[in-house]
Scaffold this motif. Sequence first.
Motif, PDB file in Angstrom:
ATOM      1  N   GLY A 278       4.129  11.643   6.620  1.00 38.79           N
ATOM      2  CA  GLY A 278       5.598  11.982   5.691  1.00 38.79           C
ATOM      3  C   GLY A 278       4.603  10.821   4.436  1.00 38.79           C
ATOM      4  O   GLY A 278       3.547  10.001   4.273  1.00 38.79           O
ATOM      5  N   ALA A 279       4.773  11.445   3.258  1.00 35.47           N
ATOM      6  CA  ALA A 279       4.657  10.447   1.910  1.00 35.47           C
ATOM      7  C   ALA A 279       5.777   9.752   1.548  1.00 35.47           C
ATOM      8  O   ALA A 279       6.295   9.690   1.269  1.00 35.47           O
ATOM      9  CB  ALA A 279       4.922  11.895   0.980  1.00 35.47           C
ATOM     10  N   HIS A 280       4.710   8.699   1.234  1.00 31.26           N
ATOM     11  CA  HIS A 280       5.503   7.135   0.210  1.00 31.26           C
ATOM     12  C   HIS A 280       5.899   7.437  -0.606  1.00 31.26           C
ATOM     13  O   HIS A 280       4.945   7.515  -1.661  1.00 31.26           O
ATOM     14  CB  HIS A 280       4.797   6.110   0.765  1.00 31.26           C
ATOM     15  N   GLN A 281       7.226   8.037  -1.463  1.00 33.89           N
ATOM     16  CA  GLN A 281       7.423   7.392  -2.847  1.00 33.89           C
ATOM     17  C   GLN A 281       7.718   6.066  -3.851  1.00 33.89           C
ATOM     18  O   GLN A 281       8.503   5.493  -3.492  1.00 33.89           O
ATOM     19  CB  GLN A 281       8.656   8.575  -2.939  1.00 33.89           C
TER      20      GLN A 281
ATOM     21  N   GLY B  30       0.548  -1.407  -0.637  1.00 35.32           N
ATOM     22  CA  GLY B  30       0.578   0.199   0.014  1.00 35.32           C
ATOM     23  C   GLY B  30       1.028   1.286   0.086  1.00 35.32           C
ATOM     24  O   GLY B  30       2.255   0.534  -0.233  1.00 35.32           O
ATOM     25  N   VAL B  31      -0.019   2.468  -0.146  1.00 36.20           N
ATOM     26  CA  VAL B  31       0.915   3.594   0.285  1.00 36.20           C
ATOM     27  C   VAL B  31       0.996   4.404   1.329  1.00 36.20           C
ATOM     28  O   VAL B  31       1.602   5.540   1.869  1.00 36.20           O
ATOM     29  CB  VAL B  31       0.814   4.515  -0.498  1.00 36.20           C
ATOM     30  N   ALA B  32       0.130   3.525   2.113  1.00 40.05           N
ATOM     31  CA  ALA B  32      -0.562   5.184   3.557  1.00 40.05           C
ATOM     32  C   ALA B  32       0.064   4.593   4.033  1.00 40.05           C
ATOM     33  O   ALA B  32       0.648   3.357   4.822  1.00 40.05           O
ATOM     34  CB  ALA B  32      -1.549   4.542   3.599  1.00 40.05           C
ATOM     35  N   GLN B  33       0.428   4.865   5.500  1.00 41.21           N
ATOM     36  CA  GLN B  33       1.241   5.091   6.717  1.00 41.21           C
ATOM     37  C   GLN B  33       1.011   3.941   7.557  1.00 41.21           C
ATOM     38  O   GLN B  33       2.059   3.168   7.765  1.00 41.21           O
ATOM     39  CB  GLN B  33       1.149   6.483   7.691  1.00 41.21           C
ATOM     40  N   PRO B  34      -0.653   3.482   7.542  1.00 47.74           N
ATOM     41  CA  PRO B  34      -0.235   1.960   7.872  1.00 47.74           C
ATOM     42  C   PRO B  34      -0.260   0.876   7.380  1.00 47.74           C
ATOM     43  O   PRO B  34      -0.254  -0.122   8.372  1.00 47.74           O
ATOM     44  CB  PRO B  34      -2.258   1.804   7.830  1.00 47.74           C
ATOM     45  N   CYS B  35       0.435   0.863   6.272  1.00 50.91           N
ATOM     46  CA  CYS B  35       0.960  -1.110   5.221  1.00 50.91           C
ATOM     47  C   CYS B  35       2.425  -1.280   5.710  1.00 50.91           C
ATOM     48  O   CYS B  35       2.629  -1.908   4.475  1.00 50.91           O
ATOM     49  CB  CYS B  35       0.246   0.766   4.105  1.00 50.91           C
ATOM     50  N   ALA B  36       2.996  -0.464   6.380  1.00 53.98           N
ATOM     51  CA  ALA B  36       4.287  -0.517   7.321  1.00 53.98           C
ATOM     52  C   ALA B  36       4.374  -1.907   7.227  1.00 53.98           C
ATOM     53  O   ALA B  36       3.265  -2.707   8.585  1.00 53.98           O
ATOM     54  CB  ALA B  36       4.561   0.117   7.832  1.00 53.98           C
ATOM     55  N   PRO B  37       4.556  -3.456   6.874  1.00 51.91           N
ATOM     56  CA  PRO B  37       5.005  -4.211   6.984  1.00 51.91           C
ATOM     57  C   PRO B  37       5.478  -4.538   8.958  1.00 51.91           C
ATOM     58  O   PRO B  37       4.473  -5.595   9.277  1.00 51.91           O
ATOM     59  CB  PRO B  37       5.911  -5.488   6.433  1.00 51.91           C
ATOM     60  N   SER B  38       6.200  -3.541   9.161  1.00 53.72           N
ATOM     61  CA  SER B  38       6.661  -3.385  10.478  1.00 53.72           C
ATOM     62  C   SER B  38       5.114  -2.974  11.614  1.00 53.72           C
ATOM     63  O   SER B  38       5.387  -3.634  13.118  1.00 53.72           O
ATOM     64  CB  SER B  38       7.308  -2.838  10.707  1.00 53.72           C
ATOM     65  N   LEU B  39       3.361  -2.727  10.987  1.00 53.16           N
ATOM     66  CA  LEU B  39       3.039  -2.826  11.509  1.00 53.16           C
ATOM     67  C   LEU B  39       1.506  -3.381  11.478  1.00 53.16           C
ATOM     68  O   LEU B  39       0.350  -3.698  11.484  1.00 53.16           O
ATOM     69  CB  LEU B  39       2.436  -1.325  11.532  1.00 53.16           C
ATOM     70  N   MET B  40       2.372  -5.186  10.704  1.00 55.96           N
ATOM     71  CA  MET B  40       1.258  -6.168  10.743  1.00 55.96           C
ATOM     72  C   MET B  40       1.875  -7.256  11.418  1.00 55.96           C
ATOM     73  O   MET B  40       2.860  -7.400  11.523  1.00 55.96           O
ATOM     74  CB  MET B  40       1.228  -6.398   9.427  1.00 55.96           C
TER      75      MET B  40
ATOM     76  N   VAL C 221      16.578  -8.098   7.712  1.00 49.70           N
ATOM     77  CA  VAL C 221      16.638  -6.860   8.061  1.00 49.70           C
ATOM     78  C   VAL C 221      16.259  -6.001   6.786  1.00 49.70           C
ATOM     79  O   VAL C 221      16.041  -6.049   6.542  1.00 49.70           O
ATOM     80  CB  VAL C 221      18.082  -5.597   8.237  1.00 49.70           C
ATOM     81  N   ALA C 222      14.292  -5.920   6.894  1.00 43.09           N
ATOM     82  CA  ALA C 222      13.497  -5.414   6.553  1.00 43.09           C
ATOM     83  C   ALA C 222      13.036  -3.909   6.627  1.00 43.09           C
ATOM     84  O   ALA C 222      12.366  -3.872   7.947  1.00 43.09           O
ATOM     85  CB  ALA C 222      12.017  -6.437   6.918  1.00 43.09           C
ATOM     86  N   THR C 223      13.343  -2.946   5.105  1.00 38.55           N
ATOM     87  CA  THR C 223      12.647  -1.620   5.644  1.00 38.55           C
ATOM     88  C   THR C 223      11.561  -2.074   5.475  1.00 38.55           C
ATOM     89  O   THR C 223      10.896  -2.238   4.936  1.00 38.55           O
ATOM     90  CB  THR C 223      13.541  -0.802   4.414  1.00 38.55           C
ATOM     91  N   ASP C 224      10.422  -0.954   5.800  1.00 41.55           N
ATOM     92  CA  ASP C 224       8.610  -0.469   5.523  1.00 41.55           C
ATOM     93  C   ASP C 224       8.881   0.367   4.175  1.00 41.55           C
ATOM     94  O   ASP C 224       8.092   0.681   3.917  1.00 41.55           O
ATOM     95  CB  ASP C 224       8.603   0.533   7.067  1.00 41.55           C
ATOM     96  N   TYR C 225      10.592   1.241   3.790  1.00 40.85           N
ATOM     97  CA  TYR C 225      10.243   2.310   3.135  1.00 40.85           C
ATOM     98  C   TYR C 225       9.597   3.373   3.544  1.00 40.85           C
ATOM     99  O   TYR C 225       8.281   3.772   4.461  1.00 40.85           O
ATOM    100  CB  TYR C 225       9.434   2.108   2.038  1.00 40.85           C
ATOM    101  N   HIS C 226      10.398   4.677   3.444  1.00 37.47           N
ATOM    102  CA  HIS C 226       9.662   6.298   4.109  1.00 37.47           C
ATOM    103  C   HIS C 226       8.190   6.488   3.541  1.00 37.47           C
ATOM    104  O   HIS C 226       7.917   6.071   3.072  1.00 37.47           O
ATOM    105  CB  HIS C 226      10.468   7.188   4.317  1.00 37.47           C
ATOM    106  N   GLY C 227       7.451   6.902   4.827  1.00 38.09           N
ATOM    107  CA  GLY C 227       5.859   7.343   4.622  1.00 38.09           C
ATOM    108  C   GLY C 227       5.131   5.632   5.129  1.00 38.09           C
ATOM    109  O   GLY C 227       3.829   5.934   5.208  1.00 38.09           O
ATOM    110  N   GLU C 228       5.282   4.420   4.631  1.00 32.54           N
ATOM    111  CA  GLU C 228       5.081   3.806   5.460  1.00 32.54           C
ATOM    112  C   GLU C 228       5.657   4.012   7.202  1.00 32.54           C
ATOM    113  O   GLU C 228       6.769   3.161   6.798  1.00 32.54           O
ATOM    114  CB  GLU C 228       4.903   1.926   4.885  1.00 32.54           C
TER     115      GLU C 228
END
Length: 426
Positions: free
Chosen positions: A185-188, A143-153, A174-181
């Motif tokens: 801020g906005a996920h590019q 996803g692209v929204a803030q709640p879509c980070a894998p570390s939040l699942m 070591v697994a990044t969420d990507y910034h914005g997730e």
Amino acid sequence: MGRMMRPFVTAKVRSGVSAARAALAGGAAALALGAIHPASAQTALPKTIEEGLKLEAEQALPITPFYTDAAPADAPSWPGGLIRAEKVTDYAIPAGMTAWRILYHSLDAERHDVVTSAFVLLPAGPVPAGGWPTVAWAHGTSGVAQPCAPSLMKDLYYGDEGLFDFPKAGLAVVATDYHGEGTPGAHQYMNKLAQGYDVIYSVAAAHAALPGVLSKQWVADGHSQGGMASWSVGEMEQQMNNPDYLGTVSVSGTVDMLDFIAPKPEEVGAPFYFPMVAYGLKARYPDFDVKTVLTKQGYEHYPLIATKACWFTGYAAYLGKSSAQIMKPNWTKVPAVQAMLKEDIMGEKPVKGPLMVLTGGGDVSVPPGGVKKTAHKACKNGIKLFFHLYPGLDHDPTMINSTQDQIAWIKDRFAGKPFEENCNTL
């Protein structure tokens, strides 16, 4: 590689949310090819926005101050600088594994400072001499929204789609969420530079959080969106000339963006990704207006996807819609789109270390033709790589069923074994 690739032809069948992820083909093939996956997986996919939101809520963890609080005054501010870390106990991970959550500084596509989150998975047992061999993992579209980070699942999004197999095999992740997730801020979305930086700097931050636990040497691995990110890491590491970087695995990567966002009719494609691509364009180019590419139908659910909904809801929101119904005619001609396509070109820049490129012959989300074409281009440009196509496998099943091949290849890199390329077969 020094070993035969196993000719996997069937996907694992699982239940609930995991089964729905495994049935990624349902996002496209169910629209155009009919039900080609087991019924148990097919029925797990949401048919309405409400069902999609419910599935996401079942796995969701709260966005805590860990993600949103300002960095302490004494925290390092350079890329890779660790802001905070915490041990995590609310993930559904196999017994014996240990999980941490980290927050760190990274860079966006224009090298502006951004804050990014990630998780770290450690194998069971005592830390070996020199630390656990480390894999920097780049996830596919969540996803692209803030709640879509894998570390939040709870299941870390890819948990039983192969990700847990890495720690089971003695490899730290070591697994990044990507910034914005996860972080504000906005996920590019679908930007190889932004995602590449997030992967690279997650490793430095993880070392700061867990000194002596991770090996200095590391490998990048990613699937789908992450398959482009991991390949990009190889390009960046060539420029950085990092002696500890051992190579790249790119699985079903969006390494031919035009083929991903505007596939040929026979390649099917997955139109529900397009509003996310529009979001990524807006994040990368703030003056861009998403309504220049999205039709009225395409924009209808865009605000929901841009703010709180993730993959399942995005799939359900555009179920049955074609790309022509979602995207305006000639949208790929829009200047921002052209700029993105240029910035995301793969296969031209040299990469550091060996490169493994995998794709599935039945992938209708990231067409294998574009992946193979990019691999062929890379070979012509002097980039040595190992390419393999798994006959008949769709998008997520390719990740699931190639995991042991990935692990074996990665372990060969840590063992210092010679790399065998096969560009002559492309």
